[in-house]
Design a protein around this motif. Structure first.
Motif, PDB file in Angstrom:
ATOM      1  N   ALA A  53       0.818  -1.212   0.000  1.00 48.02           N
ATOM      2  CA  ALA A  53       0.000   0.000   0.000  1.00 48.02           C
ATOM      3  C   ALA A  53       0.855   1.267   0.000  1.00 48.02           C
ATOM      4  O   ALA A  53       0.526   2.247  -0.674  1.00 48.02           O
ATOM      5  CB  ALA A  53      -0.930   0.000   1.213  1.00 48.02           C
ATOM      6  N   ALA A  54       1.936   1.244   0.746  1.00 49.54           N
ATOM      7  CA  ALA A  54       2.748   2.455   0.898  1.00 49.54           C
ATOM      8  C   ALA A  54       3.791   2.634  -0.197  1.00 49.54           C
ATOM      9  O   ALA A  54       4.061   3.762  -0.614  1.00 49.54           O
ATOM     10  CB  ALA A  54       3.454   2.440   2.257  1.00 49.54           C
ATOM     11  N   LEU A  55       4.372   1.524  -0.653  1.00 53.22           N
ATOM     12  CA  LEU A  55       5.524   1.617  -1.540  1.00 53.22           C
ATOM     13  C   LEU A  55       5.297   1.035  -2.930  1.00 53.22           C
ATOM     14  O   LEU A  55       6.049   1.331  -3.852  1.00 53.22           O
ATOM     15  CB  LEU A  55       6.723   0.902  -0.897  1.00 53.22           C
ATOM     16  CG  LEU A  55       7.090   1.368   0.508  1.00 53.22           C
ATOM     17  CD1 LEU A  55       8.136   0.441   1.110  1.00 53.22           C
ATOM     18  CD2 LEU A  55       7.583   2.808   0.485  1.00 53.22           C
ATOM     19  N   GLY A  56       4.288   0.182  -3.044  1.00 52.42           N
ATOM     20  CA  GLY A  56       3.997  -0.447  -4.330  1.00 52.42           C
ATOM     21  C   GLY A  56       4.437  -1.892  -4.381  1.00 52.42           C
ATOM     22  O   GLY A  56       5.272  -2.342  -3.594  1.00 52.42           O
ATOM     23  N   GLU A  57       3.868  -2.613  -5.326  1.00 50.08           N
ATOM     24  CA  GLU A  57       4.091  -4.048  -5.479  1.00 50.08           C
ATOM     25  C   GLU A  57       5.539  -4.392  -5.811  1.00 50.08           C
ATOM     26  O   GLU A  57       6.063  -5.401  -5.352  1.00 50.08           O
ATOM     27  CB  GLU A  57       3.176  -4.587  -6.588  1.00 50.08           C
ATOM     28  CG  GLU A  57       3.287  -6.065  -6.840  1.00 50.08           C
ATOM     29  CD  GLU A  57       2.692  -6.908  -5.727  1.00 50.08           C
ATOM     30  OE1 GLU A  57       3.239  -7.988  -5.472  1.00 50.08           O
ATOM     31  OE2 GLU A  57       1.693  -6.484  -5.133  1.00 50.08           O
ATOM     32  N   SER A  58       6.200  -3.563  -6.597  1.00 50.48           N
ATOM     33  CA  SER A  58       7.538  -3.915  -7.066  1.00 50.48           C
ATOM     34  C   SER A  58       8.662  -3.251  -6.273  1.00 50.48           C
ATOM     35  O   SER A  58       9.832  -3.380  -6.644  1.00 50.48           O
ATOM     36  CB  SER A  58       7.680  -3.586  -8.554  1.00 50.48           C
ATOM     37  OG  SER A  58       7.489  -2.201  -8.751  1.00 50.48           O
ATOM     38  N   ALA A  59       8.341  -2.587  -5.187  1.00 52.58           N
ATOM     39  CA  ALA A  59       9.378  -1.969  -4.359  1.00 52.58           C
ATOM     40  C   ALA A  59      10.250  -3.053  -3.732  1.00 52.58           C
ATOM     41  O   ALA A  59       9.771  -4.130  -3.366  1.00 52.58           O
ATOM     42  CB  ALA A  59       8.744  -1.116  -3.264  1.00 52.58           C
TER      43      ALA A  59
END
Length: 71
Positions: A53-59
């Protein structure tokens, strides 16, 4: 002590989701290191949710928590 720390994360770091995700991941590592794998999994799962939610799926951080779930 770890259980208390895990409970405090959501409350104390609600406005800092990247930090909350990192803390959940760290607590999961600590649980895993003492052989409490079910509790570790719970923390890693929550870390993944927060980090997605905060950084994204691919972070990298999200992927690190997903990797930890696979161990």
């Amino acid at each position: 002590m770890l259980r208390r720390a895990a409970e405090a994360v959501e409350e104390r770091f609600a406005q800092q989701p990247a930090l909350a995700g990192a803390l959940r991941h760290s607590i999961g590592e600590n649980y895993a290191s003492i052989g409490l794998f079910d509790r570790a999994r719970e923390q890693y799962e929550r870390a993944v949710e927060i980090r997605r939610a905060a950084l994204g799926e691919s972070a990298a951080e999200t992927l690190s928590s997903l990797d930890a779930l696979g161990r």
